[in-house]
Enzyme design. Structure first.
Site, mmCIF file in Angstrom:
data_model
loop_
_atom_site.group_PDB
_atom_site.id
_atom_site.type_symbol
_atom_site.label_atom_id
_atom_site.label_comp_id
_atom_site.label_asym_id
_atom_site.label_seq_id
_atom_site.Cartn_x
_atom_site.Cartn_y
_atom_site.Cartn_z
ATOM 1 N N HIS A 148 0.823 -1.210 0.000
ATOM 2 C CA HIS A 148 0.000 0.000 0.000
ATOM 3 C C HIS A 148 0.854 1.255 0.000
ATOM 4 O O HIS A 148 2.078 1.196 0.158
ATOM 5 C CB HIS A 148 -0.932 0.003 1.219
ATOM 6 C CG HIS A 148 -0.229 0.015 2.537
ATOM 7 N ND1 HIS A 148 0.312 1.155 3.089
ATOM 8 C CD2 HIS A 148 0.035 -0.983 3.417
ATOM 9 C CE1 HIS A 148 0.862 0.867 4.249
ATOM 10 N NE2 HIS A 148 0.709 -0.436 4.478
ATOM 11 N N CYS A 164 3.223 -4.825 6.582
ATOM 12 C CA CYS A 164 2.959 -4.524 5.170
ATOM 13 C C CYS A 164 4.194 -3.967 4.469
ATOM 14 O O CYS A 164 5.167 -3.582 5.095
ATOM 15 C CB CYS A 164 1.827 -3.505 5.057
ATOM 16 S SG CYS A 164 0.255 -4.110 5.689
#
Length: 188
Positions: A148, A164
């Site tokens: 992301h 992440c």
């Protein structure tokens, strides 16, 4: 002899010190084989070392060099992006996965472990400037693991995430546009 200013002397010394590094970096770019790193210190990765084929597309996220490598399905398009990576090895999941969903303007729900670590975190955050997922998110088939964007550009190039892989917002938008659902992913 003509007197030199202190500034001229310092600039000359800095240029002299940088010249060998620049020459080596340019030699590496031309493929001298002297080293397997480019001028940004990202390790060069070959997709063939990790996958049998490129599939619809391939992403390798290297947590050591903090870089994401992308290849299109036909191999004609290769891109390299600087990333943020998990803060610790315990938060780092490694192995094979794939992109299963993509979202522009993702919302964020912190995991229970994130909220236990930081009770001030909200239960839910809508899309927008304060959202830690940035402008775009690509979801992996591992729950709570994503590739992301981030609004906090200080995180890129650092161990700063809760698991992440993060990219600058403009870079995740670029990657998002060219990455199909089903792209195979490996986290190293």
């Amino acid at each position: 002899m003509i007197p030199q200013s202190r500034r001229t002397l310092l600039l000359g010394a800095a240029a002299a010190l940088a010249t060998p590094s620049l020459a080596l970096a340019q030699a590496d770019i031309r493929g001298s084989g002297a080293t397997r790193r480019n001028i940004s210190s990202f390790e060069r990765i070959e997709w063939r070392d990790h996958f049998d084929s490129l599939g619809v597309a391939t992403i390798i996220a290297d947590t050591n060099s903090r870089a994401l490598h992308y290849w299109s399905g036909d191999g004609a398009d290769y891109r390299l992006y600087p990333t943020s990576v998990p803060r610790t090895d315990e938060l780092t999941r490694r192995g094979y996965t794939q992109i299963v969903r993509k979202k522009v303007g993702p919302t964020w729900t912190p995991t229970a472990s994130m909220r236990a670590e930081d009770p001030s975190l909200p239960e839910f955050m809508p899309a927008g400037a304060g959202n830690p997922l940035g402008t775009h998110a690509m979801y992996l088939d591992w729950p709570a693991y994503l590739i992301h964007g981030t609004h906090d550009t200080r995180k890129i190039g650092r161990r700063s995430s809760s698991g992440c892989i993060g990219l600058y917002n403009e870079k995740i938008a670029e990657l998002f546009a060219i990455t199909p659902i089903g792209t195979q992913v490996k986290l190293l």
